[in-house]
Scaffold this motif. Structure first.
Motif, short mmCIF file in Angstrom:
data_model
loop_
_atom_site.label_atom_id
_atom_site.label_comp_id
_atom_site.label_asym_id
_atom_site.label_seq_id
_atom_site.Cartn_x
_atom_site.Cartn_y
_atom_site.Cartn_z
N ASP A 14 0.90 -1.23 -0.06
CA ASP A 14 -0.11 -0.02 -0.13
C ASP A 14 0.87 1.28 0.03
OD1 ASP A 14 -1.95 2.26 1.05
OD2 ASP A 14 -3.20 0.29 1.03
N ASP A 15 0.49 2.26 -0.91
CA ASP A 15 1.46 3.56 -0.70
C ASP A 15 1.25 4.52 0.48
OD1 ASP A 15 -1.06 3.90 -1.98
OD2 ASP A 15 -0.63 5.81 -2.72
N GLN A 16 0.25 4.16 1.27
CA GLN A 16 0.25 4.80 2.32
C GLN A 16 0.78 4.35 3.68
OE1 GLN A 16 -3.82 6.70 3.03
NE2 GLN A 16 -4.40 5.93 0.89
N ALA A 17 1.78 5.09 4.31
CA ALA A 17 2.41 4.47 5.38
C ALA A 17 1.56 3.81 6.70
CB ALA A 17 3.47 5.29 5.77
N LEU A 18 0.44 4.92 6.81
CA LEU A 18 -0.40 4.59 7.93
C LEU A 18 -1.21 3.71 7.64
CD1 LEU A 18 -1.30 5.89 10.49
CD2 LEU A 18 -3.10 7.14 9.28
N VAL A 19 -1.78 3.12 6.60
CA VAL A 19 -2.45 1.91 6.16
C VAL A 19 -1.50 0.69 6.57
CG1 VAL A 19 -3.51 0.58 4.35
CG2 VAL A 19 -3.85 3.18 4.47
N ARG A 20 -0.57 0.58 6.01
CA ARG A 20 0.51 -0.43 6.28
C ARG A 20 0.82 -0.57 7.69
NH1 ARG A 20 3.42 2.47 2.66
NH2 ARG A 20 5.20 2.74 4.02
N CYS A 21 0.88 0.45 8.39
CA CYS A 21 1.23 0.30 9.88
C CYS A 21 0.00 -0.34 10.54
CB CYS A 21 1.39 1.82 10.39
SG CYS A 21 1.92 1.69 12.25
N GLY A 22 -1.25 0.08 10.20
CA GLY A 22 -2.54 -0.47 10.64
C GLY A 22 -2.54 -2.00 10.47
N PHE A 23 -2.31 -2.39 9.24
CA PHE A 23 -2.29 -3.67 8.83
C PHE A 23 -1.19 -4.39 9.63
CE2 PHE A 23 -4.61 -2.71 4.76
CZ PHE A 23 -6.01 -3.14 5.16
N ARG A 24 -0.17 -4.01 9.76
CA ARG A 24 1.03 -4.53 10.53
C ARG A 24 0.54 -4.63 11.88
NH1 ARG A 24 6.30 -5.94 10.50
NH2 ARG A 24 6.59 -5.20 8.41
N LEU A 25 0.08 -3.80 12.64
CA LEU A 25 -0.15 -4.09 14.05
C LEU A 25 -1.38 -4.86 14.37
CD1 LEU A 25 -0.12 -0.20 14.91
CD2 LEU A 25 1.38 -1.97 15.64
N LEU A 26 -2.41 -4.96 13.14
CA LEU A 26 -3.48 -5.96 13.16
C LEU A 26 -2.90 -7.47 13.19
CD1 LEU A 26 -6.45 -6.34 13.27
CD2 LEU A 26 -6.61 -6.31 11.04
N LEU A 27 -2.16 -7.54 12.26
CA LEU A 27 -1.88 -8.97 11.86
C LEU A 27 -0.78 -9.76 12.59
CD1 LEU A 27 -2.21 -8.78 7.89
CD2 LEU A 27 -3.89 -9.35 9.58
N GLU A 28 0.08 -8.87 13.18
CA GLU A 28 1.65 -9.42 13.63
C GLU A 28 0.96 -9.92 14.97
OE1 GLU A 28 4.54 -6.59 13.47
OE2 GLU A 28 3.63 -5.10 15.06
N ILE A 29 -0.06 -9.85 15.62
CA ILE A 29 -0.50 -10.20 16.75
C ILE A 29 -0.87 -11.64 16.86
CG2 ILE A 29 -0.90 -7.95 17.86
CD1 ILE A 29 -3.80 -8.49 17.77
N GLU A 30 -1.29 -12.22 15.43
CA GLU A 30 -1.68 -13.31 15.38
C GLU A 30 -0.47 -14.34 15.24
OE1 GLU A 30 -5.10 -14.13 15.36
OE2 GLU A 30 -5.51 -12.18 15.70
N PRO A 31 -0.69 -15.30 15.96
CA PRO A 31 0.60 -16.46 16.07
C PRO A 31 0.79 -16.97 14.99
CG PRO A 31 -1.56 -17.30 17.36
CD PRO A 31 -1.72 -15.86 16.97
N ASP A 32 -0.04 -17.04 14.13
CA ASP A 32 0.19 -17.85 12.65
C ASP A 32 0.46 -17.11 11.64
OD1 ASP A 32 -2.31 -16.94 12.82
OD2 ASP A 32 -3.13 -18.52 11.62
N LEU A 33 0.50 -15.64 11.74
CA LEU A 33 0.75 -14.67 10.62
C LEU A 33 2.01 -13.86 11.01
CD1 LEU A 33 -2.75 -12.95 10.21
CD2 LEU A 33 -1.90 -15.10 9.34
N GLU A 34 2.86 -13.90 9.86
CA GLU A 34 4.09 -13.26 9.84
C GLU A 34 4.38 -12.16 8.79
OE1 GLU A 34 8.98 -14.45 9.68
OE2 GLU A 34 7.49 -15.88 9.11
N ILE A 35 4.64 -11.17 9.26
CA ILE A 35 4.85 -9.81 8.26
C ILE A 35 6.10 -9.73 7.83
CG2 ILE A 35 4.33 -7.50 7.66
CD1 ILE A 35 1.65 -8.97 8.55
N VAL A 36 6.41 -10.45 6.58
CA VAL A 36 7.87 -10.37 5.98
C VAL A 36 8.17 -9.27 5.28
CG1 VAL A 36 7.68 -12.96 5.93
CG2 VAL A 36 6.91 -11.67 3.80
N GLY A 37 7.28 -8.28 5.20
CA GLY A 37 7.71 -7.03 4.31
C GLY A 37 6.59 -6.14 3.93
N GLU A 38 6.84 -5.14 3.56
CA GLU A 38 6.05 -3.79 3.13
C GLU A 38 6.51 -3.46 1.67
OE1 GLU A 38 5.26 -1.03 6.06
OE2 GLU A 38 5.16 -2.39 7.57
N ALA A 39 5.41 -3.02 0.81
CA ALA A 39 5.90 -2.40 -0.43
C ALA A 39 4.96 -1.18 -0.46
CB ALA A 39 5.54 -3.38 -1.48
#
Length: 228
Positions: A14-39
């Motif tokens: 996503d080209d918006q940093a705030l959106v990327r940050c929001g998704f990261r914060l939401l997903l990385e607390i899940e034990p089976d999801l790993e955020i490997v990068g942002e574009a």
């Protein structure tokens, strides 16, 4: 920490940093999801997919340089690419649904989706299921109302390879039923339905359930009024 052997690798585009940050914060607390990068744009996401080989790409439609649809098309053309793309956008962009799915996306959700639905959707797509928001499905089917196809002999020949039960399975998949719902309809085990679905995809040379839905509606196999 998630188990690397069990985790689902996710790339956020996503080209918006705030959106990327929001998704990261939401997903990385899940034990089976790993955020490997942002574009940050379409070219960036293709390069990162080539390097990181994520399981799931959360892809914005509108991005600089290369949009999400073209980026999806390029990702799907990468050699031995097993990444699946879930498009995320706002409601006013749902005219892009058809092109995104044709480009190879395995799902399409709105950005205001409930967090639990997004997380469940990522897991479902990783497991091979399709993922379409109800509003998105409705608009896509409305589009097909104006695209009634002409008879196609090649399609008829393909369909002739399906057994009666496999054709019934295709019809129900196109109506949006899950494997569990189809199993209840047929009064069989869910594993039996999975086998039917796999054979339909193989015989019709379709990548996944989303593209089975597209195939069915493109070729007039299911009337829009039948959608659940």
């Amino acid at each position: 920490m998630s188990d690397p052997e069990m985790s689902i690798a996710v790339l956020i585009a996503d080209d918006q940093a705030l959106v990327r940050c929001g998704f990261r914060l939401l997903l990385e607390i899940e034990p089976d999801l790993e955020i490997v990068g942002e574009a940050t744009d379409g070219l960036d996401v293709v390069q990162q997919v080539r390097r990181l080989r994520p399981d799931i790409v959360l892809m914005d439609v509108r991005m600089p340089r290369v949009d999400g649809i073209e980026a999806t098309r390029r990702i799907m053309s990468l050699p031995q690419c097993a990444s699946r793309v879930v498009m995320l956008t706002t409601f006013d962009l749902d005219d892009y649904v058809y092109e995104a799915l044709r480009a190879g996306a395995s799902g399409f959700l709105l950005k205001d989706v409930e967090p639990a639905i997004l997380i469940a959707g990522i897991r479902a797509v990783h497991a091979g299921e399709s993922l379409l928001a109800p509003q998105v499905t409705k608009r896509m089917i409305e589009t097909f109302l104006t695209r009634r196809p002409a008879p196609d002999r090649a399609v008829a020949a393909q369909l002739a390879t399906l057994t009666t039960r496999e054709r019934e399975t295709l019809d129900l998949v196109a109506q949006g039923l899950s494997n569990a719902e189809i199993a209840r309809t047929f009064v069989v085990a869910e594993t039996t339905v999975k086998t039917h679905v796999a054979r339909v995809l193989l015989k019709l040379d379709l990548r996944d359930r989303v593209h089975a839905v597209i195939y069915a509606y493109e070729h007039g196999l299911v009337a829009p009024r039948e959608l659940r």
